[in-house]
Design a protein around this motif. Sequence first.
Motif, PDB file in Angstrom:
ATOM      1  N   GLY A  40      80.171 -35.060  50.692  1.00  0.00           N
ATOM      2  CA  GLY A  40      80.041 -33.952  51.639  1.00  0.00           C
ATOM      3  C   GLY A  40      80.880 -34.137  52.883  1.00  0.00           C
ATOM      4  N   ALA A  41      80.969 -35.374  53.387  1.00  0.00           N
ATOM      5  CA  ALA A  41      81.770 -35.657  54.581  1.00  0.00           C
ATOM      6  C   ALA A  41      83.253 -35.413  54.322  1.00  0.00           C
ATOM      7  CB  ALA A  41      81.539 -37.090  55.041  1.00  0.00           C
ATOM      8  N   LYS A  42      83.714 -35.772  53.139  1.00  0.00           N
ATOM      9  CA  LYS A  42      85.127 -35.530  52.791  1.00  0.00           C
ATOM     10  C   LYS A  42      85.419 -34.039  52.678  1.00  0.00           C
ATOM     11  CE  LYS A  42      85.943 -39.866  50.494  1.00  0.00           C
ATOM     12  NZ  LYS A  42      87.217 -40.478  50.265  1.00  0.00           N
ATOM     13  N   ILE A  43      84.508 -33.317  52.037  1.00  0.00           N
ATOM     14  CA  ILE A  43      84.677 -31.867  51.910  1.00  0.00           C
ATOM     15  C   ILE A  43      84.657 -31.213  53.286  1.00  0.00           C
ATOM     16  CG2 ILE A  43      83.578 -29.753  51.048  1.00  0.00           C
ATOM     17  CD1 ILE A  43      82.649 -31.462  48.635  1.00  0.00           C
ATOM     18  N   LEU A  44      83.743 -31.668  54.134  1.00  0.00           N
ATOM     19  CA  LEU A  44      83.632 -31.131  55.492  1.00  0.00           C
ATOM     20  C   LEU A  44      84.926 -31.337  56.272  1.00  0.00           C
ATOM     21  CD1 LEU A  44      81.736 -29.920  57.672  1.00  0.00           C
ATOM     22  CD2 LEU A  44      81.175 -32.263  58.288  1.00  0.00           C
ATOM     23  N   ALA A  51      92.085 -23.067  59.087  1.00  0.00           N
ATOM     24  CA  ALA A  51      91.880 -22.073  60.143  1.00  0.00           C
ATOM     25  C   ALA A  51      91.185 -20.807  59.638  1.00  0.00           C
ATOM     26  CB  ALA A  51      93.221 -21.707  60.777  1.00  0.00           C
ATOM     27  N   ASN A  52      91.175 -20.575  58.333  1.00  0.00           N
ATOM     28  CA  ASN A  52      90.566 -19.368  57.771  1.00  0.00           C
ATOM     29  C   ASN A  52      89.120 -19.567  57.363  1.00  0.00           C
ATOM     30  OD1 ASN A  52      92.958 -17.870  57.981  1.00  0.00           O
ATOM     31  ND2 ASN A  52      93.724 -18.821  56.121  1.00  0.00           N
ATOM     32  N   VAL A  53      88.540 -20.717  57.717  1.00  0.00           N
ATOM     33  CA  VAL A  53      87.187 -21.038  57.289  1.00  0.00           C
ATOM     34  C   VAL A  53      86.318 -21.386  58.490  1.00  0.00           C
ATOM     35  CG1 VAL A  53      85.800 -22.647  55.916  1.00  0.00           C
ATOM     36  CG2 VAL A  53      88.003 -21.901  55.061  1.00  0.00           C
ATOM     37  N   VAL A  54      85.119 -20.815  58.523  1.00  0.00           N
ATOM     38  CA  VAL A  54      84.088 -21.193  59.489  1.00  0.00           C
ATOM     39  C   VAL A  54      83.137 -22.103  58.729  1.00  0.00           C
ATOM     40  CG1 VAL A  54      82.188 -20.391  60.937  1.00  0.00           C
ATOM     41  CG2 VAL A  54      84.279 -19.025  60.741  1.00  0.00           C
ATOM     42  N   VAL A  55      82.956 -23.335  59.228  1.00  0.00           N
ATOM     43  CA  VAL A  55      82.171 -24.327  58.502  1.00  0.00           C
ATOM     44  C   VAL A  55      80.799 -24.493  59.139  1.00  0.00           C
ATOM     45  CG1 VAL A  55      82.094 -26.701  57.670  1.00  0.00           C
ATOM     46  CG2 VAL A  55      84.286 -25.540  57.886  1.00  0.00           C
ATOM     47  N   VAL A  56      79.756 -24.422  58.294  1.00  0.00           N
ATOM     48  CA  VAL A  56      78.385 -24.738  58.691  1.00  0.00           C
ATOM     49  C   VAL A  56      77.993 -25.945  57.861  1.00  0.00           C
ATOM     50  CG1 VAL A  56      76.010 -23.926  58.823  1.00  0.00           C
ATOM     51  CG2 VAL A  56      77.895 -22.309  59.141  1.00  0.00           C
ATOM     52  N   ALA A  57      77.566 -27.011  58.537  1.00  0.00           N
ATOM     53  CA  ALA A  57      77.214 -28.247  57.848  1.00  0.00           C
ATOM     54  C   ALA A  57      75.708 -28.437  57.866  1.00  0.00           C
ATOM     55  CB  ALA A  57      77.904 -29.424  58.527  1.00  0.00           C
ATOM     56  N   ASN A  66      80.108 -38.542  64.755  1.00  0.00           N
ATOM     57  CA  ASN A  66      81.481 -38.141  65.077  1.00  0.00           C
ATOM     58  C   ASN A  66      81.703 -36.670  64.743  1.00  0.00           C
ATOM     59  OD1 ASN A  66      81.255 -38.436  62.355  1.00  0.00           O
ATOM     60  ND2 ASN A  66      83.152 -39.538  62.066  1.00  0.00           N
ATOM     61  N   GLU A  67      80.733 -35.837  65.079  1.00  0.00           N
ATOM     62  CA  GLU A  67      80.785 -34.426  64.702  1.00  0.00           C
ATOM     63  C   GLU A  67      81.947 -33.702  65.377  1.00  0.00           C
ATOM     64  OE1 GLU A  67      78.128 -31.160  66.826  1.00  0.00           O
ATOM     65  OE2 GLU A  67      77.029 -33.014  66.530  1.00  0.00           O
ATOM     66  N   ARG A  68      82.514 -32.764  64.651  1.00  0.00           N
ATOM     67  CA  ARG A  68      83.612 -31.940  65.170  1.00  0.00           C
ATOM     68  C   ARG A  68      83.023 -30.795  65.971  1.00  0.00           C
ATOM     69  NH1 ARG A  68      88.653 -32.167  62.472  1.00  0.00           N
ATOM     70  NH2 ARG A  68      88.875 -30.002  63.051  1.00  0.00           N
ATOM     71  N   ALA A  69      83.710 -30.412  67.023  1.00  0.00           N
ATOM     72  CA  ALA A  69      83.232 -29.333  67.894  1.00  0.00           C
ATOM     73  C   ALA A  69      83.272 -27.976  67.185  1.00  0.00           C
ATOM     74  CB  ALA A  69      84.065 -29.292  69.160  1.00  0.00           C
ATOM     75  N   ASP A  70      84.148 -27.801  66.204  1.00  0.00           N
ATOM     76  CA  ASP A  70      84.312 -26.513  65.532  1.00  0.00           C
ATOM     77  C   ASP A  70      83.411 -26.358  64.309  1.00  0.00           C
ATOM     78  OD1 ASP A  70      85.746 -28.484  64.284  1.00  0.00           O
ATOM     79  OD2 ASP A  70      87.455 -27.212  63.800  1.00  0.00           O
ATOM     80  N   VAL A  71      82.468 -27.263  64.092  1.00  0.00           N
ATOM     81  CA  VAL A  71      81.552 -27.200  62.959  1.00  0.00           C
ATOM     82  C   VAL A  71      80.141 -26.942  63.485  1.00  0.00           C
ATOM     83  CG1 VAL A  71      80.527 -28.489  61.055  1.00  0.00           C
ATOM     84  CG2 VAL A  71      82.950 -28.760  61.563  1.00  0.00           C
ATOM     85  N   GLU A  72      79.489 -25.938  62.910  1.00  0.00           N
ATOM     86  CA  GLU A  72      78.107 -25.627  63.275  1.00  0.00           C
ATOM     87  C   GLU A  72      77.184 -26.470  62.395  1.00  0.00           C
ATOM     88  OE1 GLU A  72      75.065 -21.869  62.780  1.00  0.00           O
ATOM     89  OE2 GLU A  72      77.203 -21.478  62.852  1.00  0.00           O
ATOM     90  N   TRP A  73      76.229 -27.175  63.006  1.00  0.00           N
ATOM     91  CA  TRP A  73      75.334 -28.051  62.261  1.00  0.00           C
ATOM     92  C   TRP A  73      73.934 -27.462  62.204  1.00  0.00           C
ATOM     93  CZ3 TRP A  73      76.201 -32.581  59.644  1.00  0.00           C
ATOM     94  CH2 TRP A  73      77.489 -33.109  59.758  1.00  0.00           C
ATOM     95  N   CYS A  74      73.267 -27.671  61.076  1.00  0.00           N
ATOM     96  CA  CYS A  74      71.841 -27.331  60.949  1.00  0.00           C
ATOM     97  C   CYS A  74      71.186 -28.433  60.138  1.00  0.00           C
ATOM     98  CB  CYS A  74      71.666 -25.953  60.321  1.00  0.00           C
ATOM     99  SG  CYS A  74      72.296 -25.781  58.660  1.00  0.00           S
ATOM    100  N   ALA A  75      69.950 -28.733  60.464  1.00  0.00           N
ATOM    101  CA  ALA A  75      69.232 -29.798  59.778  1.00  0.00           C
ATOM    102  C   ALA A  75      68.323 -29.202  58.727  1.00  0.00           C
ATOM    103  CB  ALA A  75      68.418 -30.612  60.768  1.00  0.00           C
ATOM    104  N   SER A  76      68.281 -29.835  57.558  1.00  0.00           N
ATOM    105  CA  SER A  76      67.355 -29.410  56.513  1.00  0.00           C
ATOM    106  C   SER A  76      66.084 -30.242  56.646  1.00  0.00           C
ATOM    107  CB  SER A  76      67.984 -29.580  55.134  1.00  0.00           C
ATOM    108  OG  SER A  76      68.226 -30.955  54.888  1.00  0.00           O
ATOM    109  N   THR A  77      64.989 -29.674  56.183  1.00  0.00           N
ATOM    110  CA  THR A  77      63.718 -30.418  56.270  1.00  0.00           C
ATOM    111  C   THR A  77      63.113 -30.623  54.916  1.00  0.00           C
ATOM    112  OG1 THR A  77      62.551 -28.344  56.662  1.00  0.00           O
ATOM    113  CG2 THR A  77      63.142 -29.663  58.582  1.00  0.00           C
TER     114      THR A  77
END
Length: 77
Positions: A40-44, A51-57, A66-77
Amino acid sequence: MTQPTHPSTASDNKALAGTAASSAAAKMKVLVVGATGFLGAKILRNLAHDANVVVVAMSRKGAAPNERADVEWCAST
């Protein structure tokens, strides 16, 4: 029985070109599940450079250290 086809007009071609241009300008939103794992980290990383993709991790651990500023993160439970 097939219906006869009508020849396309200039306005038809212009409408199709406008639709293709607007969809090409729109960004695709991609959810990466397991974004802190090995694969998943490699794909991310690869998707984040596009530039044509909005990424949600998504990850059970939350955002990576080391999260990227342009990636939106959400936690699963």
